[in-house]
Design a protein around this motif. Structure first.
Motif, PDB file in Angstrom:
ATOM      1  N   LEU A  22      -3.153   8.197  -4.829  1.00 48.83           N
ATOM      2  CA  LEU A  22      -2.016   7.393  -4.402  1.00 48.83           C
ATOM      3  C   LEU A  22      -2.404   5.945  -4.132  1.00 48.83           C
ATOM      4  CD1 LEU A  22      -0.155   9.880  -2.044  1.00 48.83           C
ATOM      5  CD2 LEU A  22       0.319   9.350  -4.450  1.00 48.83           C
ATOM      6  N   LYS A  23      -3.605   5.738  -3.639  1.00 43.40           N
ATOM      7  CA  LYS A  23      -4.039   4.362  -3.390  1.00 43.40           C
ATOM      8  C   LYS A  23      -4.085   3.571  -4.692  1.00 43.40           C
ATOM      9  CE  LYS A  23      -7.624   1.532  -1.296  1.00 43.40           C
ATOM     10  NZ  LYS A  23      -8.936   1.512  -0.651  1.00 43.40           N
ATOM     11  N   ALA A  24      -4.557   4.202  -5.749  1.00 41.91           N
ATOM     12  CA  ALA A  24      -4.592   3.525  -7.046  1.00 41.91           C
ATOM     13  C   ALA A  24      -3.189   3.187  -7.516  1.00 41.91           C
ATOM     14  CB  ALA A  24      -5.299   4.399  -8.078  1.00 41.91           C
ATOM     15  N   ALA A  25      -2.232   4.057  -7.193  1.00 42.91           N
ATOM     16  CA  ALA A  25      -0.862   3.855  -7.644  1.00 42.91           C
ATOM     17  C   ALA A  25      -0.132   2.782  -6.843  1.00 42.91           C
ATOM     18  CB  ALA A  25      -0.081   5.171  -7.569  1.00 42.91           C
ATOM     19  N   VAL A  26      -0.358   2.728  -5.541  1.00 47.13           N
ATOM     20  CA  VAL A  26       0.442   1.835  -4.702  1.00 47.13           C
ATOM     21  C   VAL A  26      -0.335   0.681  -4.086  1.00 47.13           C
ATOM     22  CG1 VAL A  26       1.989   3.738  -4.133  1.00 47.13           C
ATOM     23  CG2 VAL A  26       0.167   3.136  -2.551  1.00 47.13           C
ATOM     24  N   GLY A  27      -1.642   0.732  -4.188  1.00 44.98           N
ATOM     25  CA  GLY A  27      -2.478  -0.253  -3.506  1.00 44.98           C
ATOM     26  C   GLY A  27      -2.141  -1.694  -3.806  1.00 44.98           C
ATOM     27  N   ASP A  28      -1.958  -2.026  -5.070  1.00 42.63           N
ATOM     28  CA  ASP A  28      -1.676  -3.410  -5.433  1.00 42.63           C
ATOM     29  C   ASP A  28      -0.355  -3.879  -4.837  1.00 42.63           C
ATOM     30  OD1 ASP A  28      -2.322  -5.845  -6.938  1.00 42.63           O
ATOM     31  OD2 ASP A  28      -0.532  -5.318  -8.112  1.00 42.63           O
ATOM     32  N   GLU A  29       0.659  -3.024  -4.898  1.00 35.53           N
ATOM     33  CA  GLU A  29       1.971  -3.390  -4.357  1.00 35.53           C
ATOM     34  C   GLU A  29       1.894  -3.580  -2.837  1.00 35.53           C
ATOM     35  OE1 GLU A  29       4.746  -4.049  -6.156  1.00 35.53           O
ATOM     36  OE2 GLU A  29       3.551  -3.689  -7.956  1.00 35.53           O
ATOM     37  N   VAL A  30       1.262  -2.650  -2.156  1.00 38.00           N
ATOM     38  CA  VAL A  30       1.194  -2.701  -0.697  1.00 38.00           C
ATOM     39  C   VAL A  30       0.312  -3.855  -0.227  1.00 38.00           C
ATOM     40  CG1 VAL A  30       0.420  -1.454   1.360  1.00 38.00           C
ATOM     41  CG2 VAL A  30       1.689  -0.251  -0.428  1.00 38.00           C
ATOM     42  N   MET A  31      -0.873  -3.977  -0.812  1.00 44.93           N
ATOM     43  CA  MET A  31      -1.826  -4.990  -0.342  1.00 44.93           C
ATOM     44  C   MET A  31      -1.392  -6.415  -0.666  1.00 44.93           C
ATOM     45  SD  MET A  31      -3.779  -3.089   1.289  1.00 44.93           S
ATOM     46  CE  MET A  31      -5.035  -4.233   1.810  1.00 44.93           C
ATOM     47  N   ASN A  32      -0.495  -6.565  -1.614  1.00 43.21           N
ATOM     48  CA  ASN A  32      -0.015  -7.903  -1.951  1.00 43.21           C
ATOM     49  C   ASN A  32       1.365  -8.195  -1.386  1.00 43.21           C
ATOM     50  OD1 ASN A  32      -2.189  -9.102  -3.519  1.00 43.21           O
ATOM     51  ND2 ASN A  32      -1.870  -7.363  -4.875  1.00 43.21           N
ATOM     52  N   GLY A  33       1.750  -7.420  -0.367  1.00 39.44           N
ATOM     53  CA  GLY A  33       2.976  -7.703   0.375  1.00 39.44           C
ATOM     54  C   GLY A  33       4.266  -7.405  -0.356  1.00 39.44           C
ATOM     55  N   GLY A  35       5.684  -4.351  -0.551  1.00 43.16           N
ATOM     56  CA  GLY A  35       6.317  -3.125  -0.088  1.00 43.16           C
ATOM     57  C   GLY A  35       7.705  -3.434   0.441  1.00 43.16           C
ATOM     58  N   ASN A  36       8.378  -2.434   0.950  1.00 47.18           N
ATOM     59  CA  ASN A  36       9.688  -2.662   1.548  1.00 47.18           C
ATOM     60  C   ASN A  36       9.537  -3.529   2.792  1.00 47.18           C
ATOM     61  OD1 ASN A  36      11.371  -1.358  -0.253  1.00 47.18           O
ATOM     62  ND2 ASN A  36      11.189   0.610   0.771  1.00 47.18           N
ATOM     63  N   PRO A  37      10.574  -4.272   3.137  1.00 42.23           N
ATOM     64  CA  PRO A  37      10.490  -5.167   4.305  1.00 42.23           C
ATOM     65  C   PRO A  37      10.172  -4.458   5.621  1.00 42.23           C
ATOM     66  CG  PRO A  37      12.425  -5.700   2.989  1.00 42.23           C
ATOM     67  CD  PRO A  37      11.834  -4.446   2.411  1.00 42.23           C
ATOM     68  N   ASP A  38      10.430  -3.141   5.708  1.00 40.99           N
ATOM     69  CA  ASP A  38      10.135  -2.439   6.956  1.00 40.99           C
ATOM     70  C   ASP A  38       8.637  -2.277   7.185  1.00 40.99           C
ATOM     71  OD1 ASP A  38       9.375  -0.338   5.267  1.00 40.99           O
ATOM     72  OD2 ASP A  38      11.003   0.989   5.876  1.00 40.99           O
ATOM     73  N   GLY A  39       7.826  -2.573   6.157  1.00 39.06           N
ATOM     74  CA  GLY A  39       6.379  -2.495   6.301  1.00 39.06           C
ATOM     75  C   GLY A  39       5.815  -1.088   6.258  1.00 39.06           C
ATOM     76  N   ILE A  40       6.662  -0.104   6.016  1.00 38.02           N
ATOM     77  CA  ILE A  40       6.233   1.283   6.025  1.00 38.02           C
ATOM     78  C   ILE A  40       6.340   1.908   4.642  1.00 38.02           C
ATOM     79  CG2 ILE A  40       6.691   3.582   6.959  1.00 38.02           C
ATOM     80  CD1 ILE A  40       7.853   2.185   9.445  1.00 38.02           C
ATOM     81  N   HIS A  41       7.427   1.661   3.966  1.00 42.64           N
ATOM     82  CA  HIS A  41       7.727   2.366   2.726  1.00 42.64           C
ATOM     83  C   HIS A  41       7.305   1.587   1.490  1.00 42.64           C
ATOM     84  CE1 HIS A  41      10.424   4.167   5.729  1.00 42.64           C
ATOM     85  NE2 HIS A  41      10.114   5.280   5.083  1.00 42.64           N
ATOM     86  N   TRP A  42       7.034   2.331   0.416  1.00 43.22           N
ATOM     87  CA  TRP A  42       6.680   1.731  -0.868  1.00 43.22           C
ATOM     88  C   TRP A  42       7.919   1.121  -1.503  1.00 43.22           C
ATOM     89  CZ3 TRP A  42       4.544   7.025  -2.791  1.00 43.22           C
ATOM     90  CH2 TRP A  42       3.364   7.322  -2.107  1.00 43.22           C
ATOM     91  N   ASN A  43       7.690   0.151  -2.367  1.00 40.02           N
ATOM     92  CA  ASN A  43       8.788  -0.420  -3.142  1.00 40.02           C
ATOM     93  C   ASN A  43       9.051   0.462  -4.365  1.00 40.02           C
ATOM     94  OD1 ASN A  43       6.721  -1.025  -4.920  1.00 40.02           O
ATOM     95  ND2 ASN A  43       6.808  -3.223  -4.593  1.00 40.02           N
TER      96      ASN A  43
END
Length: 70
Positions: A22-33, A35-43
């Motif tokens: 999962l980190k490989a799948a979402v890491g770039d999106e999350v680490m580069n800000g 994600g969803n504005p709530d700071g918890i959920h994936w985009n």
């Protein structure tokens, strides 16, 4: 309970269980800000990446899959 990545990967390989990174799948999106504005959920892009990796893992495990019409 915390399970280190190496332990999970080792167990999965010994038991022939596919693992989706999962980190490989979402890491770039999350680490580069991105994600969803709530700071918890994936985009949506991160969810799409997870779905693609899940479908790939299921196919490699021999589970028949098909995409929904859309």
């Amino acid at each position: 309970m915390f399970f280190p990545r190496a332990a999970i990967t080792d167990w999965a390989q010994r038991h022939d269980v596919p693992v989706v990174d999962l980190k490989a799948a979402v890491g770039d999106e999350v680490m580069n800000g991105r994600g969803n504005p709530d700071g918890i959920h994936w985009n949506f892009e991160a969810h799409q990446a997870v779905a693609e990796l899940m479908l790939k893992a299921l196919a490699e495990a021999g589970v028949p899959t098909e995409k929904s019409p859309g």
